[in-house]
Design an enzyme around this catalytic site. Structure first.
Site, short mmCIF file in Angstrom:
data_model
loop_
_atom_site.label_atom_id
_atom_site.label_comp_id
_atom_site.label_asym_id
_atom_site.label_seq_id
_atom_site.Cartn_x
_atom_site.Cartn_y
_atom_site.Cartn_z
N TRP A 33 45.26 20.99 43.46
CA TRP A 33 43.87 20.48 43.42
C TRP A 33 43.00 21.12 44.51
O TRP A 33 41.82 20.89 44.58
CB TRP A 33 43.84 18.95 43.55
CG TRP A 33 44.77 18.41 44.57
CD1 TRP A 33 44.49 18.18 45.88
CD2 TRP A 33 46.13 18.02 44.38
NE1 TRP A 33 45.59 17.69 46.51
CE2 TRP A 33 46.62 17.58 45.61
CE3 TRP A 33 46.99 18.01 43.26
CZ2 TRP A 33 47.93 17.12 45.78
CZ3 TRP A 33 48.29 17.56 43.44
CH2 TRP A 33 48.74 17.12 44.69
N ARG A 34 43.64 21.95 45.37
CA ARG A 34 42.83 22.67 46.36
C ARG A 34 42.38 24.02 45.82
O ARG A 34 41.68 24.76 46.50
CB ARG A 34 43.64 22.88 47.64
CG ARG A 34 43.83 21.60 48.39
CD ARG A 34 44.23 21.83 49.83
NE ARG A 34 44.28 20.55 50.51
CZ ARG A 34 45.23 20.20 51.38
NH1 ARG A 34 46.17 21.04 51.70
NH2 ARG A 34 45.20 19.01 51.94
N GLU A 46 42.77 12.63 43.25
CA GLU A 46 42.56 11.57 44.24
C GLU A 46 43.07 10.22 43.75
O GLU A 46 43.61 9.43 44.52
CB GLU A 46 41.07 11.48 44.61
CG GLU A 46 40.61 12.58 45.54
CD GLU A 46 41.41 12.63 46.83
OE1 GLU A 46 41.70 11.58 47.40
OE2 GLU A 46 41.77 13.74 47.27
N THR A 52 50.92 7.33 46.20
CA THR A 52 51.99 8.21 45.69
C THR A 52 52.05 9.49 46.53
O THR A 52 51.02 10.03 46.92
CB THR A 52 51.71 8.55 44.20
OG1 THR A 52 51.43 7.33 43.51
CG2 THR A 52 52.90 9.21 43.54
N GLY A 90 53.87 4.83 38.33
CA GLY A 90 53.63 3.52 38.94
C GLY A 90 52.15 3.22 39.13
O GLY A 90 51.30 4.06 38.86
N TYR A 91 51.86 2.02 39.59
CA TYR A 91 50.47 1.57 39.82
C TYR A 91 49.60 1.94 38.61
O TYR A 91 48.65 2.70 38.71
CB TYR A 91 49.89 2.16 41.11
CG TYR A 91 50.65 1.72 42.32
CD1 TYR A 91 50.38 0.49 42.93
CD2 TYR A 91 51.67 2.50 42.86
CE1 TYR A 91 51.09 0.07 44.05
CE2 TYR A 91 52.39 2.08 43.96
CZ TYR A 91 52.10 0.87 44.55
OH TYR A 91 52.81 0.46 45.64
N TYR A 129 37.30 4.57 49.61
CA TYR A 129 38.05 5.80 49.85
C TYR A 129 37.81 6.82 48.73
O TYR A 129 37.44 7.96 48.98
CB TYR A 129 39.56 5.53 50.00
CG TYR A 129 40.31 6.83 49.94
CD1 TYR A 129 40.31 7.68 51.04
CD2 TYR A 129 40.92 7.27 48.76
CE1 TYR A 129 40.92 8.92 50.99
CE2 TYR A 129 41.52 8.51 48.69
CZ TYR A 129 41.51 9.33 49.80
OH TYR A 129 42.09 10.57 49.73
N ASP A 147 41.82 7.24 54.47
CA ASP A 147 43.08 6.79 53.87
C ASP A 147 44.09 6.48 54.99
O ASP A 147 43.72 6.49 56.17
CB ASP A 147 43.62 7.84 52.89
CG ASP A 147 44.14 9.08 53.61
OD1 ASP A 147 43.89 9.23 54.83
OD2 ASP A 147 44.82 9.91 52.96
N CYS A 201 50.48 14.48 62.69
CA CYS A 201 50.41 13.12 63.24
C CYS A 201 51.13 12.18 62.27
O CYS A 201 50.56 11.25 61.72
CB CYS A 201 48.95 12.71 63.44
SG CYS A 201 48.76 11.28 64.50
N CYS A 217 43.47 13.44 72.68
CA CYS A 217 44.11 12.25 72.12
C CYS A 217 44.53 11.25 73.20
O CYS A 217 45.36 11.57 74.07
CB CYS A 217 45.31 12.67 71.28
SG CYS A 217 46.20 11.26 70.61
S1 SF4 Z 1 48.26 14.29 69.83
FE1 SF4 Z 1 47.46 12.39 69.02
S2 SF4 Z 1 46.49 12.94 67.10
FE2 SF4 Z 1 47.85 14.62 67.68
S3 SF4 Z 1 49.82 14.20 66.71
FE3 SF4 Z 1 49.90 13.29 68.73
S4 SF4 Z 1 49.24 11.20 68.42
FE4 SF4 Z 1 48.58 12.33 66.64
#
Ligand code: SF4
Length: 370
Positions: A33-34, A46, A52, A90-91, A129, A147, A201, A217
């Site tokens: 989809w990109r 989406e 999923t 599902g869903y 969303y 999300d 993350c 962060c």
């Molecule tokens: S630095 Fe912060 S935003 Fe980056 S992966 Fe670690 S916790 Fe997540």
């Protein structure tokens, strides 16, 4: 408080934007989809991606677009066909929403997915969303698409230590993301943020050392373990319900029932059955449920299999039995449609995923080739 943190972080807005866009450019996954800017295809993806995993969605996405390449083909299909193509993901409510929205887009918008927030938000299945993601990804409009991945990144970046609820999402996270969207780059930015949450993350083991936002962060700098965020409300373990289900056989035909529209797994087909009552054996529950639901009487011949299935607030244990038809006439109730179908045709109907194992077992037991 996070809101102050967010203000200080937003002072570095340009750096944050530059870093994540650069990272996305070189690390983004090549997802089907990109490769398109077709709003219809992006909308389908989406909807599929809600609840999923990406890997699971890819084959369904290809199959769906092959069968329904544009909004007209989807709107002109039968709901049964749409459910069948969706079967296994599902869903199922999402499939019905897609179908109903396609009909509206054809009749009211000449087949063009609206690029207006209010118009899109009113279509079936479009929440905050989905509306934000379709408008930003397909039309590059500066709406946030918040999300689970985005919530996780934001909660850690801003070190939000409170339990994340709708108020925090609405009052802190969404406005923060909205402020961060770079001019003219909403599509890439929103995708980059979701991708950062998915690849770096991550929920359990964030790869902070490799993160393009580690310089800003707060969880990374001020906590031993950023993965404890975001904090979620503890799930309450719900009750366990036992459901008796009969695979009723008559002259190599099987009785199936269509679930009503307005219930969970609505419009899918299933084998008749229902919930065991207190102090009732599971076999008695099976006989009673078949009698009440279909009007016929059966004799249980043998058990097929049992398995557990988890929903958000409760679990069910499904107990499947073979039943031989004894007598009586089918009574279609207003809400349920009943049909005898030749065994070999079972796969033409859309069943909930849990039933696939049972169908394979029926084929095995009766020597039906798939
Ligand atoms: S630095 Fe912060 S935003 Fe980056 S992966 Fe670690 S916790 Fe997540």
């Amino acid at each position: 408080m996070p809101i102050n943190y967010s203000i200080s972080i937003l002072k570095n807005k340009k750096t944050l934007q530059k870093k994540i866009l650069k990272w996305f450019d070189s690390h983004k996954r090549d997802l089907p989809w990109r490769r398109t800017k077709d709003p219809y295809a992006i909308w389908i993806s989406e909807f599929m991606l809600q609840q999923t995993q990406v890997e699971q969605v890819i084959p369904y996405y290809h199959r769906f677009l092959k069968r329904f390449p544009d909004v007209f083909s989807l709107a002109n299909a039968s709901l049964d066909n749409v459910m069948k193509v969706w079967e296994g993901m599902g869903y199922y409510r999402r499939a019905k929403y897609l179908y109903n929205a396609a009909k509206i887009i054809v009749s009211e918008y000449k087949g063009i997915v609206p690029n207006d927030y209010e118009a899109l938000r009113q279509l079936p299945g479009f929440g905050n969303y989905t509306t934000g993601s379709v408008l930003s990804i397909a039309y590059n409009q500066p709406y946030p698409a918040v999300d689970g991945n985005v919530i996780r990144v934001a909660a850690r970046l801003l070190k939000i230590t409170k339990v994340i609820d709708t108020t925090i999402i609405k009052k802190i996270i969404t406005p923060f993301i909205f402020d961060l969207i770079p001019d003219g780059k909403a599509s890439d930015f929103n995708q980059a943020l979701m991708e950062l949450g998915a690849l770096v993350c991550r929920p359990a083991k964030p790869d902070c050392r490799q993160c393009c936002w580690k310089h800003a962060c707060l969880a990374f700098h001020e906590m031993n373990d950023p993965s404890v965020l975001p904090k979620r409300k503890k799930k309450i373990r719900g009750e366990i319900r036992h459901i008796a289900v009969a695979v009723v056989v008559k002259n190599r035909k099987i009785l199936i029932a269509r679930r009503p529209d307005n219930v969970i797994l609505g419009n899918l087909w299933e084998f008749p059955g229902g919930k065991q009552k207190k102090e009732e054996s599971i076999e008695d529950a099976c006989l009673r449920e078949v009698r009440e639901e279909t009007g016929i009487t059966i004799r249980i011949t043998n058990p097929i299999m049992s398995f557990k299935h988890h929903y958000s607030h409760y679990s069910i244990v499904l107990h499947f039995f073979y039943g031989r038809y004894l007598g009586g006439r089918l009574k279609n109730r207003k809400t349920t449609k009943l049909r005898w179908v030749p065994m070999q045709e079972l796969t033409r109907f859309a069943f909930p995923k849990a039933n696939q194992r049972v169908i394979s077992r029926i084929f095995e037991d009766y020597g039906v080739s798939d």
